[in-house]
Scaffold this active site. Structure first.
Site, PDB file in Angstrom:
ATOM      1  N   GLU A  35      39.940  89.746  43.260  1.00  0.00           N
ATOM      2  CA  GLU A  35      39.475  91.123  43.461  1.00  0.00           C
ATOM      3  C   GLU A  35      40.678  92.067  43.605  1.00  0.00           C
ATOM      4  O   GLU A  35      40.706  93.157  43.026  1.00  0.00           O
ATOM      5  CB  GLU A  35      38.581  91.198  44.709  1.00  0.00           C
TER       6      GLU A  35
ATOM      7  N   ASP B 185      45.281 105.873  31.318  1.00  0.00           N
ATOM      8  CA  ASP B 185      44.303 106.731  30.657  1.00  0.00           C
ATOM      9  C   ASP B 185      44.479 108.195  31.054  1.00  0.00           C
ATOM     10  O   ASP B 185      44.384 109.091  30.224  1.00  0.00           O
ATOM     11  CB  ASP B 185      42.886 106.252  30.996  1.00  0.00           C
TER      12      ASP B 185
ATOM     13  N   HIS C 160      32.730  84.479  41.975  1.00  0.00           N
ATOM     14  CA  HIS C 160      31.483  84.779  42.681  1.00  0.00           C
ATOM     15  C   HIS C 160      31.378  86.279  42.941  1.00  0.00           C
ATOM     16  O   HIS C 160      32.396  86.954  43.075  1.00  0.00           O
ATOM     17  CB  HIS C 160      31.451  84.055  44.027  1.00  0.00           C
TER      18      HIS C 160
END
Lengths: 282, 159
Positions: free
Chosen positions: A113, A127, A76
């Protein structure tokens, strides 16, 4: 035990949470990225070509937590009240430990999350450092703890079990970041720590209530609360200053970390609690 | 995004600056030929309210929570009606009578959805989004009280 994302026909579906009660949900996840000692040294002294590695990875993790529902199909969309990302540089293991803490008052857990935040923070570290080290390894991404919800509290190594008071399990990150919901362009407001050294609650009075009480903002030590909830905070405020008797006059609303709350809503260290009159916009 | 790529992200803004309802509506519709209806509501500052001669209005909000409350309202509207775009702008600060204060623009394939969703968003905005009005009148300044009729209007949408 069954898989809640599968329906009776075994098809994937999103769990309907409309009738689940709201509760305080917190989750903490962690992971690590191991690198060469020289890379870690460069990262620590800010010598990497792409700039401030940790600050970038922190924002990446926060943004990722807020966008988890776009990545994980059956999650959600949640209005997180808090996302905190912390980094520990471990020179012995030559790695960066990443932890993410997510919180909301709502009907679904926030472990996905927290896990997404850790994953994306680790990817961003990769990165930012790959120009000097391509051998880096991301691993050990896992849920450390969660509180709230029907399935009970969880702490890695202890299995499922209740009894742990909300707020004890998840330590507030040193940065104390508060994400103020899904504002325009994913704006992140960074809340400041209390001005008192001990654990405390930041209280705001807004609009007519601020003028009536003559108080805008103050910090209250958590230890002054008889109970760690909004009702306990109101009692502590009234004991602090008789003007706060005004909190009981007329209709006064309350929000904890910018989510509507009631007297029973729990409060932990560094929470932002706002009191305000009924809204009159439009 | 897992959603239809043609679908616009709702645009929600809380700002001091004035807005141009026509420009906002054009931006909502730009490049789209699948939209069949757009309803664009603008609320204005009245020169009479609780006092007969209101000379100005000051709007306060709760930064962060206001934006997220508006986003929640728009998300709820998108769950109830098939919408192709929503734009909500609410002004804050000091405003004069006649100034535009709020804009809700809703686009859909069909008019009923656009009319109803716009009405719904305004009703919920008035009862759930953290904004507070202070009116300045010749008799003095006062904070505007909540209105029972706004809550009755909002309760119409409870299924």
């Amino acid at each position: 035990m069954s898989l809640t994302h599968l329906n009776v026909r075994g098809e994937a579906h999103m769990v309907d949470v409309a009738d689940k009660p709201e509760s305080r949900r917190e989750a903490r996840a962690s992971g690590r990225i191991t690198m060469r000692p020289e890379t870690l040294a460069l990262l620590a002294e800010g010598g990497l070509p792409k700039g401030d590695v940790l600050a970038t990875a922190r924002i990446a993790g926060i943004q990722a937590a807020k966008r988890t529902h776009e990545l994980i199909p059956l999650c959600h969309a949640l209005a997180l009240s808090k996302v905190a990302i912390d980094f520990t540089l471990d020179e012995v293991e030559s790695c960066v430990e990443v932890t993410a803490t997510c919180r909301l008052n709502g009907r679904t857990g926030v472990e996905m999350e927290a896990l997404t935040a850790v994953s994306v923070a680790c990817l961003t570290l990769y990165d930012m450092c790959k120009a000097v080290d391509k051998d880096m390894v991301i691993d050990a991404i896992r849920l450390d703890a969660k509180t709230g919800g029907k399935s009970g509290d969880y702490r890695r190594g202890e299995g499922v079990g209740g009894g742990e008071a909300a707020g004890e399990t998840v330590v507030t990150g040193a940065e104390g970041l508060i994400v103020t919901g899904q504002g325009r362009g994913g704006q992140v407001a960074v809340g400041s720590r209390c001005d008192i050294a001990s654990p405390c609650v930041r209280v705001k009075c807004l609009a007519e209530l601020r003028e009536r009480l003559g108080v805008g903002e103050l910090s209250v030590p958590l230890a002054d609360l008889s109970r760690p909830d909004v009702g306990g905070l109101k009692a502590a405020l009234k004991a602090l200053d008789p003007r706060f008797a005004g909190l009981d006059e007329g209709r006064v609303m309350c929000a904890v970390n910018q989510v509507m709350a009631g007297d029973r809503t729990p409060i932990t260290d560094d929470d932002e609690v706002a009191f305000f009159p009924p809204v009159t916009g439009g | 995004m897992v959603a239809d790529p043609r679908r616009c992200e709702p645009s929600i803004r809380v700002q001091e600056a004035p807005f141009d309802a026509g420009a906002e509506q054009r931006a909502l519709l730009a490049g789209r030929t699948d939209i069949g209806a757009v309803v664009c509501f603008t609320g204005l500052v009245r020169d009479f309210n609780e006092c007969p001669e209101v000379t100005a209005l000051t709007l306060e909000h709760y930064p962060g929570m206001t934006e997220s409350a508006l986003a929640h309202i728009v998300t709820e509207a998108e769950g109830r009606w098939a919408l192709d775009g929503v734009r909500v702008i609410h002004r804050i600060g000091r405003l004069a009578p006649g100034d535009p204060i709020v804009l809700v623009a809703v686009a859909s394939a069909h008019r009923r959805a656009a009319f109803e969703a716009c009405d719904f968003i305004m009703d919920y905005l008035k009862t759930r989004a953290p904004f507070w009005k202070k009116e300045h009148a010749s008799e003095g300044d006062y904070w505007v009280s909540e209105r029972h009729s706004d809550h009755e209007d909002a309760s119409r949408w409870k299924a």
